[in-house]
Enzyme design. Structure first.
Site, PDB file in Angstrom:
ATOM      1  N   GLY A 196      55.039  -6.864 -28.449  1.00 39.33           N
ATOM      2  CA  GLY A 196      55.433  -8.163 -27.890  1.00 39.33           C
ATOM      3  C   GLY A 196      55.752  -9.169 -28.983  1.00 39.33           C
ATOM      4  N   SER A 197      55.349 -10.436 -28.724  1.00 41.21           N
ATOM      5  CA  SER A 197      55.758 -11.539 -29.592  1.00 41.21           C
ATOM      6  C   SER A 197      55.151 -11.491 -30.982  1.00 41.21           C
ATOM      7  CB  SER A 197      55.391 -12.879 -28.931  1.00 41.21           C
ATOM      8  OG  SER A 197      56.118 -13.039 -27.732  1.00 41.21           O
ATOM      9  N   THR A 198      54.090 -10.737 -31.189  1.00 46.09           N
ATOM     10  CA  THR A 198      53.552 -10.610 -32.551  1.00 46.09           C
ATOM     11  C   THR A 198      54.560  -9.943 -33.480  1.00 46.09           C
ATOM     12  OG1 THR A 198      52.453  -8.560 -31.896  1.00 46.09           O
ATOM     13  CG2 THR A 198      51.148 -10.591 -31.817  1.00 46.09           C
ATOM     14  N   ASN A 199      55.561  -9.265 -32.865  1.00 48.39           N
ATOM     15  CA  ASN A 199      56.573  -8.579 -33.656  1.00 48.39           C
ATOM     16  C   ASN A 199      57.677  -9.531 -34.128  1.00 48.39           C
ATOM     17  OD1 ASN A 199      57.564  -5.919 -34.598  1.00 48.39           O
ATOM     18  ND2 ASN A 199      59.335  -6.390 -33.280  1.00 48.39           N
ATOM     19  N   LYS A 200      57.660 -10.808 -33.668  1.00 49.03           N
ATOM     20  CA  LYS A 200      58.724 -11.752 -34.009  1.00 49.03           C
ATOM     21  C   LYS A 200      58.718 -12.121 -35.489  1.00 49.03           C
ATOM     22  CE  LYS A 200      59.063 -13.711 -29.367  1.00 49.03           C
ATOM     23  NZ  LYS A 200      58.825 -14.892 -28.493  1.00 49.03           N
TER      24      LYS A 200
END
Length: 854
Positions: free
Chosen positions: A569-573
């Site tokens: 999810g957004s931790t991959n941004k």
């Protein structure tokens, strides 16, 4: 054909037949007569009144022998005499006709052959004839011929004689024997010439004897030529026949004729001799003894042969077999190495123990209940389980318990339970219980590691077992005072982990509480040192209780922090931001007009919350976790460069450092990405990672863009027990230090007042982090179901020391990462900072532009 009598030929002979040369039937030459006497019928000179001879018309012409011819042998008709006498006259027969040596066995039945010392001396006594040849021997051809005649006579003996005493023609072509008729006084016998002496032979009743008046007499005392009645002649003939039969020798060719005895006249078919009466014969003791000795010799020879085989030939084979049965190899278990935390506290230790076993056949049936009760109470097992093992009387070995404390085993042995045995061994203890259970792993009954560090470092921990060769008896006990060979064991080496026991306990407690509170399926927390990438804590909830791992579900055996794959999810941004900054397509202050939705191929992608299209800096987009703004930046980067950045951060490859059960995740090739996947990968959908991989990404950002392989083993001990630190992990620069610092400021904004990770803020410390909320793919269902809530950050932000990552899978009470995972981050980071005595930096947050209008 020749009519000489030959040597005892068959019934075709004329004058009763003569025996072998020089034998009893041979005619003897008189001193004064030129002729040769013939044997009288009956062989005793008791023929007719005056011994009538053959008429002159029947006497064959006589040939004179040529003395100069060596081959002119006396076996022709002239040699045998006109009556066919066997060998003519003997040199020993020149004594007066009426005189002969009396014999003692004249009336004694069958005669025996005289011994050498009883035979008369001289040429006649030595059995030689006038020509010097041995009497009784003939040339081989003549002997064969005479033997055939005798056999023929034997064959025809049972036939009936023709009237007048003439027999049927024999093998030699002569008429049958007339001896019987002559003996009875019938005409046909050969007349004795004047001067001829009475014939002598062994076929007669006995040697001729002289009467006191000098006249020769027969065996019965009658004058030789006196008339006798028919009855007397028959008695004489019968006596001669019996005597001739008794005097046969192996050299004779027929019955009676070969010994000189005259054959009686045929009287029709011979009657079989009467059977002798049955006589009960007792066993011969000598025969029994001989048979017994033979049997004993045979049996003893078998024993002797077997003894030679065993003691001589196969001695080495039996010696080896005996040694194999007697000598046993007993394994000496090596002490397994310990597992400790970074400070040396035991997480897994080996202690001496006992394995208790029992022979159920030795326990009396009346005491089984009592024994089962005592054993169950001391071993902490159910009484029914112990009773079931004691009831197994079909076996002599039942294992009651493994790894029993030595004090308990000693107490049970002192209770004198029948056939209870204790074997020295080691047991694996886990003093911390479920602390880092799935990370440490456990050991099976055979001493082999079955999970976690126990399996990953099994060869190092197990050491090498020793062995001892001892001689044992039938009961398995060692025979005292016997030789033994011992190879000492090599104990295993200790393994020191990078885990801090205290921080591990805090992380494990915090995630366990949040999993329970949120109703999540599971949760994971990882604490990592920024500068060394050493894992300080790796907690899972629910965790495996190592002291009761047999009762735990198999799902708890897996170290979820390193093996469970999920979409981040957004931790991959942060990776998308790093790729955009490295490509210099954006800056933290780049402004985008961001709507709440964006179309990508055939999909419409939305932000986490609805909003109007508004200007937003790239830093602000990261702080508010805008999916649309991230997709807009990723389009400028391109799928190829984005894929390369993901791979550089470790996606799609297995982390090093010896972390047990670590997986590589899933990173498809960018060429295979779908239309929507080119957009979703930018904010962490369409790729899969593990918690360990995501923690390594934030460690790289916090370390100034240098990635270090995660480390779980701090070091080991050598053979001398000295600690040897593990080599540092491999370092790789992923992004520039400038890019890492710019991303850090963006992450610090995410924990600020306008960010989604406000619940992760820690008083007095600058914290940088990022929340993550992703759709969760359920492999069992084959579709997306539920969410994965996560938060990753590090502190202090201006001088990072620790990285903490918290993940909850499929929570039921909420699903946002900032709501569920951020509080776990705060609790664990706060405890770790205090435990590590990391002071706050004291520096204030640098003023940065967050919004587009600022």
């Amino acid at each position: 054909m020749r009519e000489s009598g030959g040597r005892g030929q068959g019934p075709g002979r004329g004058a009763g037949g003569a025996g072998s040369q020089g034998g009893p039937g041979a005619a003897r030459r008189t001193p004064g007569g030129p002729g040769r006497t013939t044997r009288q019928s009956g062989g005793s000179g008791r023929g007719g009144p005056s011994g009538e001879g053959r008429p002159p018309s029947q006497e064959p012409p006589r040939r004179r022998r040529d003395p100069d011819d060596p081959l002119d042998l006396p076996f022709g008709p002239e040699a045998f005499g006109p009556a066919g006498d066997a060998r003519g006259r003997s040199r020993g027969d020149d004594r007066p006709a009426g005189r002969r040596r009396p014999r003692d066995d004249d009336d004694a039945g069958p005669r025996r052959a005289p011994r050498d010392d009883e035979r008369p001396r001289g040429r006649a006594a030595q059995g030689r004839d006038d020509d010097g040849r041995p009497r009784g021997r003939a040339p081989r051809d003549e002997a064969d011929r005479l033997r055939g005649r005798v056999q023929g006579r034997d064959d025809d003996r049972g036939r009936t004689a023709r009237p007048g005493g003439a027999g049927r023609p024999g093998p030699a072509g002569r008429t049958g024997s007339a001896a019987g008729s002559k003996a009875a006084g019938q005409p046909g016998g050969k007349a004795r010439r004047p001067g001829d002496e009475e014939p002598r032979g062994r076929g007669q009743d006995g040697p001729l004897r002289r009467t006191p008046s000098g006249a020769p007499r027969g065996a019965a005392g009658a004058p030789p030529g006196g008339p006798r009645g028919a009855a007397g002649a028959r008695q004489d003939a019968a006596r001669d026949r019996d005597g001739a039969a008794a005097r046969r020798t192996p050299h004779s060719g027929s019955r009676g004729a070969s010994r000189g005895g005259d054959v009686p006249p045929p009287r029709g078919p011979r009657r079989p001799p009467p059977r002798p009466p049955l006589v009960l014969r007792l066993g011969n003791p000598r025969r029994r003894i001989n048979i017994g000795l033979i049997g004993m010799t045979f049996v003893l020879s078998i024993f002797a042969g077997r003894l030679i085989q065993m003691q001589g030939l196969d001695a080495k084979v039996y010696e080896a077999a005996a040694a194999e049965q007697r000598v046993q190899t007993v394994a000496i278990p090596a002490k397994r190495g310990s597992i400790t935390d970074v400070k040396g506290h035991y997480l897994a230790v080996t202690r001496e123990a006992r394995d208790l076993s029992i022979d159920p056949t030795k326990v009396p049936s009346g005491k089984r209940a009592e024994v089962a009760s005592v054993l169950a109470q001391q071993l902490g097992k159910s009484e029914q389980e112990i009773a079931a093992k004691l009831a197994r009387t079909d076996t002599r070995y039942q294992l009651l318990a493994r790894g029993v404390d030595p004090f308990v085993a000693t107490r049970l042995l002192q209770a004198k339970i029948p056939s209870l045995a204790a074997k020295k061994t080691y047991r694996r203890d886990y003093p911390a219980g479920d602390l880092a259970g799935s990370l440490i792993g456990f050991v099976g009954d055979d001493g082999t590691g079955l999970g976690g560090i126990e399996r990953e470092k099994n060869e190092l921990l197990a050491g090498r077992d020793g062995k001892m060769r001892v001689e044992t008896g039938r009961d398995g006990q060692q025979i005292p005072m016997t030789s033994s060979e011992q190879t000492p064991p090599v104990d295993g080496r200790d393994v020191r982990l990078t885990i801090d026991r205290d921080i591990q306990w805090a992380a494990q407690k915090s995630i366990a509480d949040q999993v329970k509170k949120s109703g999540a399926d599971s949760g994971t927390v990882i604490v990592m040192d920024v500068q060394t990438a050493q894992i300080i804590a790796m907690a899972n909830a629910p965790e495996l209780d190592l002291n009761n791992w047999r009762k735990a579900p198999e799902s708890s055996f897996v170290n979820k922090a390193a093996s469970v794959v999920f979409e981040p999810g957004s931790t991959n941004k942060v990776i998308t931001a790093a790729a955009a900054l490295e490509a210099k397509v954006v800056t933290p202050d780049t402004v985008y007009r961001v709507p709440d939705r964006i179309k990508c191929a055939d999909q419409v992608l939305r932000d986490a919350h609805s909003h109007k299209t508004e200007p937003m800096t790239f830093r602000q987009a990261m702080a508010q976790s805008s999916n649309v703004a991230t997709v807009m930046a990723a389009r400028k980067v391109g799928s190829e460069r984005l894929h390369a950045m993901l791979k550089a951060f470790g996606f799609g490859s297995r982390p090093g450092g010896g972390v047990p059960g670590a997986e590589a995740g899933l990173l498809p090739d960018y060429k295979k990405w779908s239309g929507s996947q080119n957009c979703t990968v930018a904010y962490g959908q369409g790729v899969s990672v593990t918690a360990l991989q995501m923690a390594s990404v934030y460690q790289t950002i916090a370390n100034g863009g240098v990635k270090i392989e995660p480390q779980i083993v701090a070091g080991t001990t050598d053979e001398h027990g000295r600690f040897v630190p593990a080599p540092p992990g491999k370092q790789t620069r992923v992004v520039s230090e400038t890019t890492a610092k710019e991303i850090t400021t963006m992450l610090e904004s995410a924990v600020g007042e306008e960010g989604t990770g406000q619940l992760a803020a820690i008083d007095g410390y600058r914290v940088a982090g990022k929340t993550g909320t992703a759709n969760r793919y359920d492999a069992e269902l084959g579709r997306y179901d539920g969410y994965t809530a996560s938060f990753a950050g590090f502190a202090p932000a201006d001088k990072p020391r620790l990285v903490v990552l918290s993940v909850l899978q499929n929570p039921k009470n909420g699903h946002f990462g900032g709501q569920l995972a951020a509080p776990v981050f705060k609790d664990v980071m706060t405890f770790a900072i205090k435990s590590k005595k990391i002071p706050p930096t004291g520096s204030a947050v640098s003023p940065v532009r967050v919004g587009a209008g600022q």
